[in-house]
Structure formats: C-alpha cells, structure tokens
Design a protein around this motif. Structure first.
Motif, PDB file in Angstrom:
ATOM      1  N   GLY A   1      46.989  39.977  75.488  1.00  0.00           N
ATOM      2  CA  GLY A   1      45.444  40.692  75.760  1.00  0.00           C
ATOM      3  C   GLY A   1      45.672  41.393  76.758  1.00  0.00           C
ATOM      4  O   GLY A   1      44.989  42.565  77.475  1.00  0.00           O
TER       5      GLY A   1
ATOM      6  N   THR B   1      44.578  38.998  63.064  1.00  0.00           N
ATOM      7  CA  THR B   1      46.009  39.701  64.151  1.00  0.00           C
ATOM      8  C   THR B   1      46.147  38.681  64.964  1.00  0.00           C
ATOM      9  O   THR B   1      45.170  37.398  64.631  1.00  0.00           O
ATOM     10  CB  THR B   1      44.206  40.521  65.441  1.00  0.00           C
ATOM     11  OG1 THR B   1      43.136  39.798  65.260  1.00  0.00           O
ATOM     12  CG2 THR B   1      43.757  41.642  64.297  1.00  0.00           C
ATOM     13  N   ARG B   2      46.897  38.871  65.504  1.00  0.00           N
ATOM     14  CA  ARG B   2      47.165  37.399  66.694  1.00  0.00           C
ATOM     15  C   ARG B   2      47.075  37.941  68.219  1.00  0.00           C
ATOM     16  O   ARG B   2      46.732  39.279  68.906  1.00  0.00           O
ATOM     17  CB  ARG B   2      48.817  37.607  66.414  1.00  0.00           C
ATOM     18  CG  ARG B   2      49.221  36.999  64.873  1.00  0.00           C
ATOM     19  CD  ARG B   2      50.261  36.688  65.438  1.00  0.00           C
ATOM     20  NE  ARG B   2      50.991  37.961  65.677  1.00  0.00           N
ATOM     21  CZ  ARG B   2      52.498  38.041  66.222  1.00  0.00           C
ATOM     22  NH1 ARG B   2      53.054  37.350  66.619  1.00  0.00           N
ATOM     23  NH2 ARG B   2      53.146  38.957  66.930  1.00  0.00           N
ATOM     24  N   GLY B   3      48.126  37.553  68.880  1.00  0.00           N
ATOM     25  CA  GLY B   3      47.404  37.649  70.644  1.00  0.00           C
ATOM     26  C   GLY B   3      46.545  36.700  71.856  1.00  0.00           C
ATOM     27  O   GLY B   3      45.554  36.423  70.468  1.00  0.00           O
ATOM     28  N   GLY B   4      46.914  36.567  72.720  1.00  0.00           N
ATOM     29  CA  GLY B   4      46.131  35.427  73.607  1.00  0.00           C
ATOM     30  C   GLY B   4      46.208  36.552  74.964  1.00  0.00           C
ATOM     31  O   GLY B   4      45.923  37.172  74.928  1.00  0.00           O
ATOM     32  N   PHE B   5      45.830  34.832  75.742  1.00  0.00           N
ATOM     33  CA  PHE B   5      45.365  35.689  77.281  1.00  0.00           C
ATOM     34  C   PHE B   5      46.663  36.838  77.392  1.00  0.00           C
ATOM     35  O   PHE B   5      46.043  37.595  78.033  1.00  0.00           O
ATOM     36  CB  PHE B   5      44.783  34.599  78.145  1.00  0.00           C
ATOM     37  CG  PHE B   5      44.100  34.728  79.461  1.00  0.00           C
ATOM     38  CD1 PHE B   5      42.862  35.345  79.147  1.00  0.00           C
ATOM     39  CD2 PHE B   5      45.269  35.173  80.413  1.00  0.00           C
ATOM     40  CE1 PHE B   5      42.349  35.513  80.410  1.00  0.00           C
ATOM     41  CE2 PHE B   5      44.690  35.615  81.617  1.00  0.00           C
ATOM     42  CZ  PHE B   5      43.355  35.546  81.778  1.00  0.00           C
TER      43      PHE B   5
END
Lengths: 277, 400, 170
Positions: free
Chosen positions: A132, A125-129
């Motif tokens: 998210g 999966t991907r995505g940071g602070f």
C-alpha cells in the motif's frame, strides 16, 4: 485473486441462488447471572426481509451481536448455510457474506463517505503496509476497481453526490444510509440492519423502507432487521420474530404475528416498555 | 425508487466516474519538488553545523512519522518509542560491527554489510513492536500508554546489563559507518561536487534525506490504502471494524510493528549521527522517557495522524535546541543564560507549543494548514461553495 | 528532623520515615472519607463515571476538574517534601528527581485508575516489588521489575486489579 476476479466474485454473490439460510439455533446468552437470551431459534429464509422485534430490553440487540460474533452465546449456535458462525472471530464473518449496520452510527466521522464505504471492501481486497505504501500497480488498480464499486453502491442508495464529504458534515439520515452502504460494500448475502430507522423523520423512514425493499428485490439478499417502528416493520417484513424478556414468543407472517395475543400482551401489557434504554 | 430493478441496472450500467482533475494537485506536487530541490541544494550553501542540525531534525521526522501512525491513525497510545530507537541502534551496531575486545569484555559484532545491517535493524525493531502485540491487543488508552512505558524502563536496564551488545553505559560502542556499494557515508576518501568538498556531514545529509523521503512516502501511501482505512476503523470503532472484516488484533499489532520499524530506523540514524551507540546512564537520555515524550510532542504539535505535521513537529521539537546551540555563541547567550541551556529552553518551547495546540487547535499544525489551504481554495474557486462545506478536520484526519 | 534512627523491635526507622508513614495513612483515610461522603467526592466519582450525565445533574465539570488537579498537585507536593529529605533520597533534589513520579503510574494502574482502594493496594505492591527486588536481585532491576509486575497484572486484568472495565455497547 486479481482485482477483476474479485469484482466478478462480488457480482456473482448477489445471485439469489447463492444466498443461504441464516439459522439461529437455541441461542442462550447470560451476563453475570442475567439471562439476556433464552433458547432463541428462528430462521431467516433466503431472499426475505425478516424483522426481529420486541419491547425494549427484550434482547434484540444482544441477539444481533451474537449473530455477528460480537458476543459469544452461552448456549446454542448460529449457522449460515452449512457454516457454523458461532465461535468464529467476528472479522471472518464479513468474508462469509454477513454485513451489518449499526444502531448508533459507527462511522469514522472525520473520514469521507467513500473512505468509510471502502472499509467494507476490506475482506475483498489484499495488501499490507509495504504494498500500500509503495502504491504498487496492482494495489492502485484494485483500489480503483473497488472505489468504483463503492461509488455504485452509494449511487444505489442515492448518496453518490456525497462521496468526498466527511461524515461529520452529513445530516443524520444521510449518515444512516452511509452506514448501510458500508454494510453493503461487504457484498453481503445476509444483511443485518440494527434499527435502520432510529432517529429518522417520516420522510427519511420512507426512503429507508423503500431502500430495504429494493435491496431484497434487486440484489436478492436476505435482510434481518431489528426495528421499533412498527409501521416500517409491518410494511416491509416478510416474516417477523418477536422477543420478550429474552424469549421468542412469536414467529410468523406479519399479519399473523400482529394478532397474536401474547405479542399484544408483551407490547400493551408492559406499559413501561417505551422507556428509553 | 418505485421501480427498483430498473434503478439498479441503470446504476450498473453507468460508467465509473472519471478521476476528477484537481488544479491543486499540480501545485502541491510542484511545491514538494521545489522543497526537495532546496533541501538537496542545501549542502552547497550552508556549513556542516546547520547540516548536522538538519540531520537531527530528520531523525526526529522519521521517528515522529512512525509515532503519528500508531497514535493518530490506529489510535494506540505508545510511549515506547525510545525503546525501539535503542533496539534499532543496537541491532545496527551489532549486525554491522566487528567483534572486538574492550578490556576484559567482548563486544559482539556480526560484520554484515551496512545495508543489510540497516534492513536487519529495521526488521528486528518491527519484530520487537510485534512482540508487544499480545499486550497492545488487550489494553486501551492510558493503560496501554503506561504499559508501553514499561518497555522504556526495560530498555534502560538491558542497555546497561548487556554490554556485549551495547558496549555498556560508560563507553558505548562505535557503529560501523554506513556505506552503500563501497561508498562510505563518512570522512573516508575525498569527494568534491562542484568544488564543495563532500565529507561526512554532506554525505549523511543526503543519506538521511533519502531515508526521510522514503519514510514519508511509504507512510502516506499506506495511510491512503486499505491498511490506513483499517487502522482508522480500529481507532474510531473497534466493533464496527471487526464486523467490516478487519482483524482488530492484527491491525493493532501491525500498527505497533510499523511504528517500531520507523523508530528503529530513527535509532540507526541516531547512532550514525552521533557516530556512537551509548545506552543511557540515567532515565533521561538518548533512549529515555524524555525522548518518547519529545516524539509524542512532535506528533501532537503536528496534529495526530498527519504525516507532514509530524515532520514539522520534528522541526520544532528537535530543530529548536540545535539551532539555539548553533547561535547561542553568536547571540552572546552562552554566559548570561547560565542554567538555561538550549536543551532546557527548547523543552519550554515545545511544552508551550503542546499546550497551545491542545488549547486552541487540537488538530495541530495540520489542521491550521488545511484551514489556510481551504481559505485560499475558496478564494480562487469561482463556482459557489458546495451546500455542505466540510468542517475543518479535527485530529487524526486521514488526508495527509 | 534528625537523623537519629528509631528502633521498633527488629525494624530500624528514621523519624522522617515514620512521619511519612503517619502522614500517608492520615491522607489515605481522609481521601477515603472524602470520596465516599462529601459532595465533592461524589461529584468527582460521578464525573469519572459519566461526564455528560454528571453535568446534566448539575455538577460543574470545570470546577471538579480544577479541584482534581489542585489536589493532585498538593499531594505531589507532600510527597516531594519527604523525597527531598536526606533520609529518603540521600542527596536531596536533582535533575532527575521527577523520575520518581513515574513510579506513581504503575501504582495507579495496577490498582485500577478509578479505584482509591486500588491506588493504595497498587502502591503497596509497587513498594514491595521494588524493595524485595533491590534486596534479592539487583538495584537496577528493581524499577524494571515494578513495570514487569504491572504488565503481568494488565495482561490478566486489562483495567487493573480493582478497576472497572468499560463495556462498549454496539
């Protein structure tokens, strides 16, 4: 990569043809003068259950930790297909399809089963602070898709009714299965199981054995396990490697290895081998 | 599980479990909305004194949310929060302010629009947190805590040593008031809503409320996402986290950066609230160790890792001295207490609160809240309790 | 105690400082001996190493913890007795006197928290760094310098100079 292609990729991975060989080549490991492993070589063939056994202190766990990158060997290397794993930082192995369970359950005790299993999806999966935190649409969609897959895996292992239960509230045998589920959530091509039956009673051990067999048959992945329970090993392993004092003393089919005089000596000759670690 | 392939195909075929509707969700959302509505209406009811106290609590809340993320969720003890407050405040003052001459010294300012300066200040704070990553990645526990303490002493020194940025410890510098699309959050211009004149306290109230809500929602979303899971995995078992594909060093660095960004925003709020950026003259001040410890107290009282808990912790730790100050005269406490200023009293209050939490409920107020929620849920539910009743969650729980 | 300086060769000392030095040395020696040879010291070290195992060996965890705090408080009291004299702080007690306690952190950390010898070495390093920086750089920078030295030590040796690094088994 969108969530849907991630899913498709995940499914494709369980194709038997895609599973590479795991080769341990002349691995040596020393800690402050103590030789934990000495020139250990063996190969886990695609789609087989391979057991690594030996008396306590033989170096099984060390070997495991070398394979999954937690320890760095002082000699030799580990290869997955054409990729050299040795020297890679451990988190990169998950992306290559190496999943692992732990001897002493290494789960987040206060998080739910689903939350723990979802950790295995990290490299898929991907995505940071910020993404998210904002719960952007693609993040929410990705979360849904992968939660569904995590639920499927739990269903496969028969623990789907515990998805929302904190791990701390689970019986030991179920927690062990959650650990395996998390390793499976990585969509491994090679699954490393560190003493999957340790601490389980006879019934739970039987469940674990059929689960491991099911993993090989249904998913077509390779399984490498360290185990003490000889009944379990001889029942499910296609191939067995035996370590003693950090050296490989036998490698072959269970029935053959079982009769190997050196293996018998290692197990029976070392009377203190049943001491607790 | 005799015919395994059958089982697995059956599993593949099953439709995904539909999202279960939860009766509690509506109630919870409704509760938050009511709370927000009440807070929005407050300037029409209470005077500037109490509004200012509330703003101070929100400064604490934003900072405490950041700290509870890095300590409670990612398991990295940080005592450097006060330093990042100073970094944020100074960055804002420098970015938004004008270059001016104070005596023989120049004070540097870039004169950027305040919104840009605000974003810049938060980013600079995050970068400062990120720069600490090589240290944070190697250390654990109390060693990390004391190492982060070094930053507070560094900030104390730099604040005094760089008057061109901070204005010096003696006088400090006045930050540019915040403004958005020409609307100033100060006494500038006349504005009245429903007959209530909106001056700086009222305007700042809404600005701070917006900051707090954004900070809160971002943190909550992140904690429930992939990032939050990675942080908790690092907290609970580093080796397992790495094997599951989490880059442990990056996760730690990220947690420090996020926490520093929150502290930076909190620092900008401090300068806006005081209308002044002034580095400390002693080790105990606005950006001193006492501030780091106050934030730590908020996080612990609220329950480490809990975001609503951090807000309530801020209410206790930063609210008490403010309210005491406001009411000290009315209650006639002004003279009788002599050395016991509201600040000193509030130190005792939160000191006792921390000890009580550690002794009786290590999960903090968050755990108490969950227990109450669990009780009421059990009472209203008609179906029998599940076979495995979840235990009341210990600290660092991920539900927020 | 008088303010009359004592001349020892090229070194000028106040009598208080001399007393502090002697008391410090006596206490340090006493602790080395106690930690190594008394039951109490062994119990304390055992608990620091492995609390559960120590408890299984019959060590009363609560009592060891309580005495540890007791001793820590008593030692701090001894230190304060010297700090409040004019010869050390100049002004006696103030609201920020307790800030000096934070100088103890770097000392313990530099040496390694589980090592008594480390605490002594750490203390010497902290003292020397502070004194030399005050003379050769500036007084405000001295405290920062102490913490910077500590950071450098920690980056190189994450458990301090003499501390043992915890190995996690998986």
């Amino acid at each position: 990569m969108t969530a849907d292609t991630a899913r498709a990729g995940a499914d494709a991975r369980t194709d038997r043809a895609d599973v590479p060989e795991l080769r341990v080549e002349g691995v040596g490991l020393r800690f402050a003068g103590i030789t934990a492993l000495d020139d250990v070589s063996f190969t886990v063939r695609p789609g087989t259950v391979h057991a690594l056994i030996g008396p306590n202190g033989a170096g099984k766990s060390s070997c495991f930790n070398v394979i999954c990158g937690v320890y760095h060997p002082t000699a030799g290397r580990v290869r997955l297909g054409d990729t050299v794993l040795t020297g890679m930082r451990p988190h990169r192995l998950a992306r290559l399809g190496v999943g692992r369970s732990f001897q002493n359950i290494a789960l987040s005790q206060h998080s739910t089963v689903l939350d723990n299993v979802m950790l295995g999806r990290h490299s898929l999966t991907r995505g940071g602070f910020l993404s998210g935190g904002l719960r952007l649409p693609w993040v929410a969609r990705q979360e849904r898709v992968h939660a569904r897959r995590a639920a499927e895996i739990c269903e496969f292992l028969g623990i789907a009714d515990r998805l929302d239960t904190p791990v701390a509230a689970l019986p030991y045998g179920v927690a062990k299965l959650v650990d395996v589920a998390r390793a499976l959530a990585v969509e491994p091509r090679v699954l490393l199981l560190d003493e999957p039956a340790a601490g389980l009673n006879a019934v739970e051990t039987a469940v674990m054995a059929s689960t491991i067999r099911a993993l090989r048959d249904a998913l077509g992945i390779s399984v490498l396990l360290v185990e003490h329970d000889m009944g379990l090993v001889m029942g499910i392993a296609d191939r067995v490697s035996v370590l003693d004092f950090g050296r490989l003393i036998a490698d072959g089919e269970p029935a053959v290895v079982q009769r190997d005089p050196e293996v018998v000596r290692a197990y029976l000759g070392a009377g203190d081998s049943e001491e607790q670690q | 599980m005799s015919d395994v392939s059958d089982v697995s195909t059956a599993v593949r075929a099953t439709t995904p479990p539909a999202p279960r509707p939860r009766a509690g969700t509506l109630v919870r959302v409704g509760g938050w909305l009511v709370l927000l509505l009440v807070l929005s209406g407050l300037p029409f009811v209470v005077g500037p004194g109490l509004l200012s106290a509330g703003q101070y609590v929100m400064i604490g809340a934003v900072g405490a949310i950041g700290l509870t993320l890095v300590i409670g969720q990612a398991g990295q003890l940080s005592l450097a929060h006060a330093f990042f407050l100073l970094v944020g405040g100074t960055s804002y003052a420098v970015l938004a302010g004008e270059t001016e001459q104070a005596g023989s010294e120049y004070i540097v300012g870039l004169g950027l629009p305040p919104l840009l300066a605000l974003v810049g200040a938060v980013v600079i704070s995050a970068l400062a947190g990120f720069a600490f990553a090589p240290v944070a990645g190697r250390l654990t526990g109390i060693y990390l805590g004391v190492a982060s303490l070094a930053l507070v002493f560094l900030g104390f020194y730099l604040g005094q040593a760089l008057p061109m940025l901070t204005g010096g410890a003696a006088s400090g510098r006045n930050p540019e008031p915040f403004s958005l699309f020409g609307f100033a959050f100060s006494n500038e211009g006349y504005l009245a809503v429903l007959g209530v004149p909106f001056r700086a306290p009222e305007r700042l109230w809404y600005l701070f409320l917006a900051f707090t809500v954004i900070a809160f929602l971002l943190a909550r979303g992140a904690v429930r996402s992939r990032v939050g899971r990675a942080w908790r995995a690092v907290r609970d078992h580093e080796a397992a986290a790495a094997v599951m594909g989490v880059d442990v060093l990056r996760a730690k660095a990220g947690a420090f950066a996020v926490s520093a960004a929150y502290a930076g925003l909190s620092g900008v709020m401090v300068t806006l609230w005081l209308g002044l950026l002034k580095p400390d003259e002693s080790e105990f001040g606005t950006y001193g160790l006492n501030t780091s410890i106050a934030f730590l107290a908020m996080a612990i009282i609220g329950g480490l890792g809990s975001i609503p808990g951090a807000v309530v912790g801020a209410l206790i730790v930063y609210g008490t001295p403010q309210v005491l100050t406001l009411f000290a005269d009315e209650l006639g406490l002004g003279d009788t207490l002599a050395g016991f200023s509201p600040t000193v009293i509030s130190l005792y209050v939160y000191g006792i609160a921390v000890i009580a939490v550690v002794l009786f409920e290590p999960g903090g107020l968050a755990a108490i809240g969950r227990r109450i929620a669990g009780l009421s849920a059990r009472r209203t539910r008609s179906d029998p309790a599940p076979a495995t009743t979840p235990r009341p969650a210990p600290p660092g729980e991920d539900r927020s | 105690m008088g303010r009359r300086p004592i001349q020892l060769g090229a070194v000028t000392l106040f009598s208080t400082q001399l007393v502090a030095l002697v008391v410090g040395l006596v206490l340090i020696t006493a602790f080395f001996v106690a930690f190594r040879f008394t039951d109490w010291g062994i119990a304390m070290r055992a608990q620091a190493e492995n609390r559960e195992a120590a408890a299984l060996m019959g060590i009363r965890s609560s009592r060891v913890t309580a005495t540890a705090w007791l001793v820590a408080g008593a030692l701090a009291a001894v230190a304060v007795m010297f700090i409040v004299t004019q010869d050390f702080s100049g002004t006696g007690l103030s609201r920020s006197t307790h800030a000096i306690a934070f100088a103890a952190f770097p000392a313990a950390i530099i040496g390694g928290l589980d090592s008594t010898a480390g605490a002594v070495v750490g203390g010497v390093i902290v003292g020397l760094t502070q004194a030399l920086t005050e003379v050769y750089v500036s007084i405000p920078f001295a405290k920062v310098a102490v913490f910077l030295v500590m950071l450098v030590v920690l980056v190189v040796r994450p458990a301090g100079l003499f501390g043992t690094r915890e190995l996690s088994r998986v």
